[in-house]
Design a protein around this motif. Structure first.
Motif, PDB file in Angstrom:
ATOM      1  N   GLU A  99       0.837  -1.209   0.000  1.00 46.81           N
ATOM      2  CA  GLU A  99       0.000   0.000   0.000  1.00 46.81           C
ATOM      3  C   GLU A  99       0.869   1.255   0.000  1.00 46.81           C
ATOM      4  OE1 GLU A  99      -3.501   0.460  -0.003  1.00 46.81           O
ATOM      5  OE2 GLU A  99      -3.349  -1.611  -0.723  1.00 46.81           O
ATOM      6  N   ILE A 100       1.944   1.232   0.791  1.00 49.41           N
ATOM      7  CA  ILE A 100       2.849   2.381   0.856  1.00 49.41           C
ATOM      8  C   ILE A 100       3.507   2.619  -0.497  1.00 49.41           C
ATOM      9  CG2 ILE A 100       5.037   3.193   1.845  1.00 49.41           C
ATOM     10  CD1 ILE A 100       4.185   1.821   4.469  1.00 49.41           C
ATOM     11  N   SER A 104       3.070   5.785  -3.212  1.00 48.41           N
ATOM     12  CA  SER A 104       4.287   6.590  -3.330  1.00 48.41           C
ATOM     13  C   SER A 104       4.719   6.776  -4.782  1.00 48.41           C
ATOM     14  CB  SER A 104       5.434   5.952  -2.535  1.00 48.41           C
ATOM     15  OG  SER A 104       5.097   5.824  -1.172  1.00 48.41           O
ATOM     16  N   ILE A 105       4.460   5.784  -5.624  1.00 44.01           N
ATOM     17  CA  ILE A 105       4.895   5.844  -7.026  1.00 44.01           C
ATOM     18  C   ILE A 105       3.763   5.378  -7.932  1.00 44.01           C
ATOM     19  CG2 ILE A 105       7.343   5.533  -6.490  1.00 44.01           C
ATOM     20  CD1 ILE A 105       7.043   2.577  -7.232  1.00 44.01           C
ATOM     21  N   TYR A 225      10.411   4.859   1.120  1.00 39.49           N
ATOM     22  CA  TYR A 225       9.410   5.853   0.733  1.00 39.49           C
ATOM     23  C   TYR A 225       8.843   6.590   1.947  1.00 39.49           C
ATOM     24  CZ  TYR A 225       9.632   3.645  -3.850  1.00 39.49           C
ATOM     25  OH  TYR A 225      10.059   3.147  -5.062  1.00 39.49           O
ATOM     26  N   VAL A 226       8.741   5.895   3.074  1.00 35.02           N
ATOM     27  CA  VAL A 226       8.296   6.562   4.307  1.00 35.02           C
ATOM     28  C   VAL A 226       9.355   7.565   4.753  1.00 35.02           C
ATOM     29  CG1 VAL A 226       7.790   6.244   6.765  1.00 35.02           C
ATOM     30  CG2 VAL A 226       6.787   4.685   5.083  1.00 35.02           C
ATOM     31  N   TYR A 231       5.193   8.856   1.405  1.00 37.09           N
ATOM     32  CA  TYR A 231       3.971   8.330   2.018  1.00 37.09           C
ATOM     33  C   TYR A 231       3.879   8.919   3.421  1.00 37.09           C
ATOM     34  CZ  TYR A 231       0.827   5.125   4.467  1.00 37.09           C
ATOM     35  OH  TYR A 231      -0.189   4.596   5.227  1.00 37.09           O
ATOM     36  N   ILE A 232       2.723   9.506   3.744  1.00 37.55           N
ATOM     37  CA  ILE A 232       2.509  10.104   5.064  1.00 37.55           C
ATOM     38  C   ILE A 232       1.371   9.358   5.765  1.00 37.55           C
ATOM     39  CG2 ILE A 232       1.990  12.220   6.340  1.00 37.55           C
ATOM     40  CD1 ILE A 232       4.537  12.436   4.729  1.00 37.55           C
ATOM     41  N   HIS A 233       1.652   8.863   6.968  1.00 40.47           N
ATOM     42  CA  HIS A 233       0.607   8.133   7.694  1.00 40.47           C
ATOM     43  C   HIS A 233      -0.155   9.066   8.634  1.00 40.47           C
ATOM     44  CE1 HIS A 233       1.981   7.784  11.915  1.00 40.47           C
ATOM     45  NE2 HIS A 233       3.214   7.852  11.425  1.00 40.47           N
TER      46      HIS A 233
END
Length: 503
Positions: A99-100, A104-105, A225-226, A231-233
């Motif tokens: 999912e991340i 992200s891309i 990516y985090v 990706y922002i949670h």
């Protein structure tokens, strides 16, 4: 306690015990719940979520629930929604990683999920045609493994198992080949590096050439990516089930998410059931939890609702012989029935004949697990014509029909596959002393321990936990099939430590 009952009442139509409630009502930044086998850990997790939501501490969309298998994640998601009336983001670590990456891309992600073992065996069959590699391979077998060289399948299976563990740990730790080489050189394991290097390079080339990523790569890319904020949670609470199965890469993903934005962490696990080292899990991440997460509130859930106090005592003493395991006092229900029976015979065929007499005495429609250390242990049953084996494509398991008691619901499972399941009775088929016995004799290699937290160096430590998992699947009694002239060290230990009934 009163606060919990006022806020939540029953959880899944059950009142929780004091240990469970105590674990739930704490609201520390880091919590670790050590939960014994059959102690209701899933219900505790659901109770935690219900408490957080009902008390208004977080909204359902601010909770992330992580598990380790698709089946358990699906079950947890359904049970949580049924209990609180809302959906909570529930993923496996790999699904979260996917999912991340997707968010992200803008690229299609192709996952290689066929398994590493086949790749390793195919590579070995090719590489062994090279004289230099063949000589190193034979040196490795002579130095590290006691094995019957006449059994070619056994050699390949065992070596591929070792190499799979090493490669998974390299990837899980996000090591380069140079990192691994340095570890091998410093520990004088150059031979292992020479054997692993071409397989590792061929495997990664195969992934790149086919535009694939494996599960380890998926987690490592998600971490990247985090950390790059692609990706922002938005989570305020992260709940992790089966934390004893955590790998270094999964831990690093949790760390990256928290570094980006703080969340409270609630982990539930049982170090006694940490049995997935071959796929990268590192028991040190749970036994040394505070080392990795800082100040932590640690509590225990020690009442098992599966098996008797006698099995609780026997199994606990067995697994805690390893001083590195967390001390627990598991309490089961009161029973006068001795929970272990050692069935002795001169060979497998004779053991099965004795087992037949025991099966005839079981209650009608009892559930029975036949557990093997390896998948091919099912072949033992082929020595007796009264056992018929069929594969259930829907449940993806082997069902056993015993012709003289067709009412019995019998399934064959490997020890690993049995984890998290239970039956009225359990029969452990393979209790032999040997390379492919129980314990397996080649799992405790120095190089593997060097790739781990190094907190688990007790002999056959993972095999001991795996045996514990096997015997604690039963609600009533576990039968151990034993060849008189080839008893495993675990059987000898049990015989020495306990009075048992040879029934």
């Amino acid at each position: 306690m009163d606060d919990f009952n006022d806020v939540c009442g029953k959880v899944e139509n059950n009142f929780l015990d004091k240990n469970q409630i105590n674990s739930i009502i704490h609201n520390d930044d880091n919590q670790l719940i050590i939960a014994g086998a059959g102690s209701g850990k899933t219900t505790t997790i659901i109770g935690k979520i219900k408490y957080l939501v009902n008390k208004g501490l977080v909204s359902p969309n601010e909770i992330l629930l992580l598990s380790f298998t698709n089946a358990s994640a699906k079950e947890m998601k359904s049970r949580v929604q049924k209990e609180i009336g809302y959906e909570v983001d529930t993923y496996t670590f790999h699904k979260l990683g996917l999912e991340i990456i997707k968010k992200s891309i803008n690229e299609d992600i192709n996952i290689y999920s066929e398994g590493l073992s086949k790749v390793i065996i195919d590579n070995l069959l090719y590489l062994l045609k090279n004289k230099d590699y063949y000589n190193k391979f034979m040196e490795f077998l002579n130095n590290y493994i006691e094995i019957d060289f006449k059994n070619y399948y056994e050699v390949l299976f065992k070596v591929s198992s070792i190499f799979e563990t090493i490669i998974n740990l390299i990837k899980s730790n996000n090591y380069s080949l140079d990192d691994f080489k340095n570890i091998c050189v410093k520990s004088k394991n150059n031979l292992i590096f020479d054997l692993i290097e071409p397989i590792y390079e061929n495997y990664n080339k195969f992934l790149v050439d086919n535009n694939l990523i494996d599960f380890n790569d998926m987690i490592n890319k998600a971490i990247l990516y985090v950390s790059e904020n692609k990706y922002i949670h938005n989570y305020k609470y992260v709940i992790v089930d089966e934390y004893q199965d955590i790998s270094k890469s999964r831990f690093n993903l949790l760390k990256a998410l928290r570094k980006q934005k703080f969340y409270k962490l609630f982990c539930v696990g049982d170090d006694w059931q940490s049995i997935y080292r071959f796929s990268g899990s590192d028991i040190g991440l749970i036994t040394n939890f505070k080392k990795y997460w800082g100040n932590t509130y640690i509590s225990k859930i020690e009442n098992t609702y599966r098996f008797s106090d006698k099995l609780a005592k026997i199994s606990s003493k067995f697994v805690m012989k390893n001083p590195n395991q967390i001390r627990k006092c598991i309490k089961g229900y009161s029973s006068n029935i001795f929970p272990l029976s050692i069935i002795c015979g001169k060979d497998d065929r004779n053991c099965l004949s004795v087992l037949e007499e025991k099966l005839k005495l079981l209650e009608y429609y009892s559930n029975v697990f036949f557990i093997g250390r390896y998948s091919f242990d099912i072949d033992i049953l082929k020595l007796n014509d009264n056992f018929y084996i069929k594969y259930n494509k829907i449940e993806k398991c082997y069902e056993i029909i015993y012709s003289k008691r067709v009412d019995l619901n019998i399934k064959f499972l490997t020890a690993h596959k049995s984890k998290g399941l239970q039956a009225d009775y359990v029969v452990v088929l393979n209790n032999k002393n040997g390379i492919m016995g129980f314990p397996s004799k080649v799992e405790d290699m120095k190089i593997i321990n060097l790739l781990l937290d190094n907190s688990d160096n007790y002999p056959y430590s993972e095999e001991r936990r795996l045996f514990y998992v096997s015997i604690t699947r039963s609600k009533k009694k576990t039968f151990l099939l034993v060849n008189l002239d080839n008893k495993s060290i675990f059987i000898k230990e049990i015989e020495k430590m306990y009075l048992y009934k040879r029934l």
